[in-house]
Design an enzyme around this catalytic site. Structure first.
Site, PDB file in Angstrom:
ATOM      1  N   TYR A   1      -5.483   5.645  -7.190  1.00  0.00           N
ATOM      2  CA  TYR A   1      -5.561   5.420  -6.175  1.00  0.00           C
ATOM      3  C   TYR A   1      -7.063   5.276  -5.727  1.00  0.00           C
ATOM      4  O   TYR A   1      -7.739   6.104  -5.831  1.00  0.00           O
ATOM      5  CB  TYR A   1      -4.909   6.844  -5.280  1.00  0.00           C
ATOM      6  CG  TYR A   1      -5.208   6.694  -3.743  1.00  0.00           C
ATOM      7  CD1 TYR A   1      -4.360   5.628  -3.304  1.00  0.00           C
ATOM      8  CD2 TYR A   1      -6.024   7.399  -2.929  1.00  0.00           C
ATOM      9  CE1 TYR A   1      -4.490   5.279  -1.470  1.00  0.00           C
ATOM     10  CE2 TYR A   1      -6.300   7.182  -1.642  1.00  0.00           C
ATOM     11  CZ  TYR A   1      -5.302   6.096  -0.874  1.00  0.00           C
ATOM     12  OH  TYR A   1      -5.256   5.753   0.239  1.00  0.00           O
TER      13      TYR A   1
ATOM     14  N   TYR B   1       1.004  -1.222  -0.162  1.00  0.00           N
ATOM     15  CA  TYR B   1      -0.063  -0.149  -0.132  1.00  0.00           C
ATOM     16  C   TYR B   1       0.807   1.109   0.111  1.00  0.00           C
ATOM     17  O   TYR B   1       1.505   1.475   0.820  1.00  0.00           O
ATOM     18  CB  TYR B   1      -1.025  -0.156   1.260  1.00  0.00           C
ATOM     19  CG  TYR B   1      -1.939   0.980   1.132  1.00  0.00           C
ATOM     20  CD1 TYR B   1      -3.295   0.420   0.705  1.00  0.00           C
ATOM     21  CD2 TYR B   1      -2.015   2.277   1.571  1.00  0.00           C
ATOM     22  CE1 TYR B   1      -4.498   1.346   0.682  1.00  0.00           C
ATOM     23  CE2 TYR B   1      -2.891   3.105   1.365  1.00  0.00           C
ATOM     24  CZ  TYR B   1      -4.385   2.620   1.071  1.00  0.00           C
ATOM     25  OH  TYR B   1      -5.313   3.409   1.149  1.00  0.00           O
TER      26      TYR B   1
END
Lengths: 152, 382
Positions: free
Chosen positions: B337, B287
């Site tokens: 994103y 992440y």
């Protein structure tokens, strides 16, 4: 802007747990919540109802010397909320209290109590730099701690 | 004790286009991604009886199930903490399917971050604990909150902006190979990085993830059922969530050790249940809302020791052919994103052998959710 602002800057929302912090700040005292159980006494921050160590619901507010060191800092640049953008780049710091290791407060290093968030040249900021608390009353009447660099 | 190990598999993935602005609503985008994932698996929407999403999802299970024509749902779950919940969706569905609570599970994420207001625009609504102790002082945005940890990390371990650039570059290089990525045709150079505008010094523009509209989904069934699906199964080998004692989401400055975040907690659980360890991971999807999360996660998940995450990025270790290729679709920094869900689907692509930056023979993949908030992680294997 909403009622949570002072000149466009955000104002802390005083809740039951944190209220004593702000009351003491208005008296020019930096105090941290501590467990009031006889065999415990652990400091905790942010304030909360019970002690995570011994689970006592009794707490007291212990006065700190107001001395600390910069644990870390950032220099925010726009895009930001308008009142903050007007002062950017400014500094936001985390201060580790000298007499309460691992109690850390987010704040701003300023040139004098009540001065703007960008009143100190960022080049003067260092991790580990010594600071001393000062208090400034905002337009909303709430007194917040600020930090002054100590000459070292 | 019952185990989830390889009991379920991801058998379908789907996604919409990624862009700064898409005309369709989040609900419409979610439906498109979910239907694409079911089609990829060869499973009819009416067979769906489990749904999982994570917070900040605008479309709820009721609306999604109705829209796609799902069957009767017997399991639904919403994991907390935004980007920390991405892998938890798969973990929850795997647990539900392995224990007979559902048979066909779908997890999804739909976002219009590129079109909508920035989250910190709502700061006034978010001031109660603990934000009242941080935001009034101008620590307004996630970039400011993580920048604070990053500066301390750089101070403690000698990490530099070049290390953060290594992360940004690895993600951008992979995006340059991925036609679906927002940064497909936009190479990054060290000069561009070092001269970029600051967002929150020490973090510059290229240390921050993209703002993206788009949706993704994946389909999970039992390992047995997976053998009958259209695609090669990708097995859910191990799952974990992590919320460490005394943790504070995003502003973990009040923990005894602010630089050991939820990744460390999730990792212990993840590896405890796995048949292999960090050295056996062929490719990782970590992440990357901000570049410093990569070295912190490399340490947390055990690819290197404490304080060694920055040095780990040297010498092309994160690039294709390196010791641990990461974010092979481009990640949140350069593909899209979407709160990390593209990392899950990219992990599936790697283990199917269909990534645009395929790691030859990849058989194991780590996927992580947001570090710095209560998190989750998956180990996938082919």
């Amino acid at each position: 802007m909403s009622e949570n602002t002072s000149g466009g800057l955000l104002v802390p929302v005083v809740d039951d747990d944190g209220a004593p912090f702000w009351t003491y700040a208005a008296q020019g005292e930096l105090r941290v919540q501590a467990c009031a159980a006889p065999d415990c006494g652990e400091l905790r921050f942010p304030p909360r109802p019970c002690c995570p160590h011994c689970h006592s619901f009794d707490s007291e507010w212990r006065r700190m010397s107001g001395k600390g060191r910069i644990w870390s800092y950032v220099l925010p640049h726009p895009p930001l909320l308008p009142a903050y953008a007007a002062q950017a780049p400014y500094n936001a710091v985390v201060v580790e209290l000298s007499d309460a290791p691992r109690i850390r407060l987010v704040g701003n290093v300023v040139a004098a109590p009540g001065a703007a968030l960008d009143s100190v040249d960022p080049a003067r900021l260092r991790v580990g730099a010594k600071v001393q608390v000062a208090f400034a009353e905002g337009a909303d009447g709430l007194t917040v701690p600020q930090w002054l660099l100590e000459r070292s | 004790m019952a185990t989830l190990k390889d009991a379920t598999a991801i058998v379908g993935t789907g996604q919409t286009r990624f862009a700064r602005q898409l005309p369709e609503s989040e609900k419409t985008l979610a439906c498109r991604a979910v239907l694409a994932a079911l089609d990829d698996a060869g499973i009819a929407p009416s067979e769906v009886d489990g749904l999982a999403s994570y917070t900040m999802e605008e479309t709820d299970e009721v609306e999604l199930a109705k829209s796609i024509g799902a069957g009767d749902l017997t399991f639904f779950s919403k994991a907390g903490f935004g980007g920390g919940g991405s892998c938890a969706t798969v973990a929850h569905l795997a647990a539900a399917i392995a224990t007979g609570q559902a048979s066909v599970g779908v997890a999804w994420r739909s976002r219009k971050r590129g079109s909508g207001p920035r989250p910190w625009k709502n700061t006034t609504a978010q001031l109660p604990t603990p934000a009242q102790w941080t935001r009034p002082f101008g620590l307004l945005r996630p970039a400011d909150e993580i920048g604070m940890l990053a500066r301390r990390y750089m101070h403690e371990y000698g990490a530099t902006r070049d290390h953060l650039f290594n992360v940004a570059l690895a993600c951008r290089n992979r995006a340059n190979q991925n036609p679906a990525a927002m940064m497909y045709d936009r190479p990054l150079t060290r000069d561009m990085y070092m001269n970029a505008r600051w967002i929150s010094d020490p973090l510059c523009l290229f240390d921050n993830c993209l703002e993206t509209d788009g949706a993704l989904a994946c389909v999970i069934v039992s390992a047995e059922r997976a053998l009958d699906c259209r695609q090669k199964p990708v097995y859910v080998h191990s799952v974990a969530q992590g919320l460490p004692a005394q943790h504070h989401g995003m502003v973990n400055y009040w923990n005894d050790d602010p630089l050991t975040g939820p990744a460390w907690t999730a990792a212990r659980q993840l590896w405890k249940q796995a048949d292999f360890g960090p050295d056996d991971v062929d490719v990782a999807q970590i992440y990357d809302a901000f570049t410093p999360l990569i070295p912190l996660s490399l340490e947390g998940y055990g690819f290197c020791g404490r304080g060694e995450g920055a040095a780990f990025t040297e010498g092309g270790a994160l690039e294709s052919g390196g010791r641990l290729p990461i974010n092979t679709g481009g990640g949140g920094l350069s593909e899209a994103y979407v709160h990390g869900f593209n990392l899950i689907t990219e992990g599936v692509k790697q283990l199917r052998g269909t990534s645009t930056a395929q790691v030859p023979g990849a058989a194991t993949c780590l996927v992580t959710a947001g570090e710095g908030v209560p998190t989750s992680a998956l180990l996938l294997r082919s």
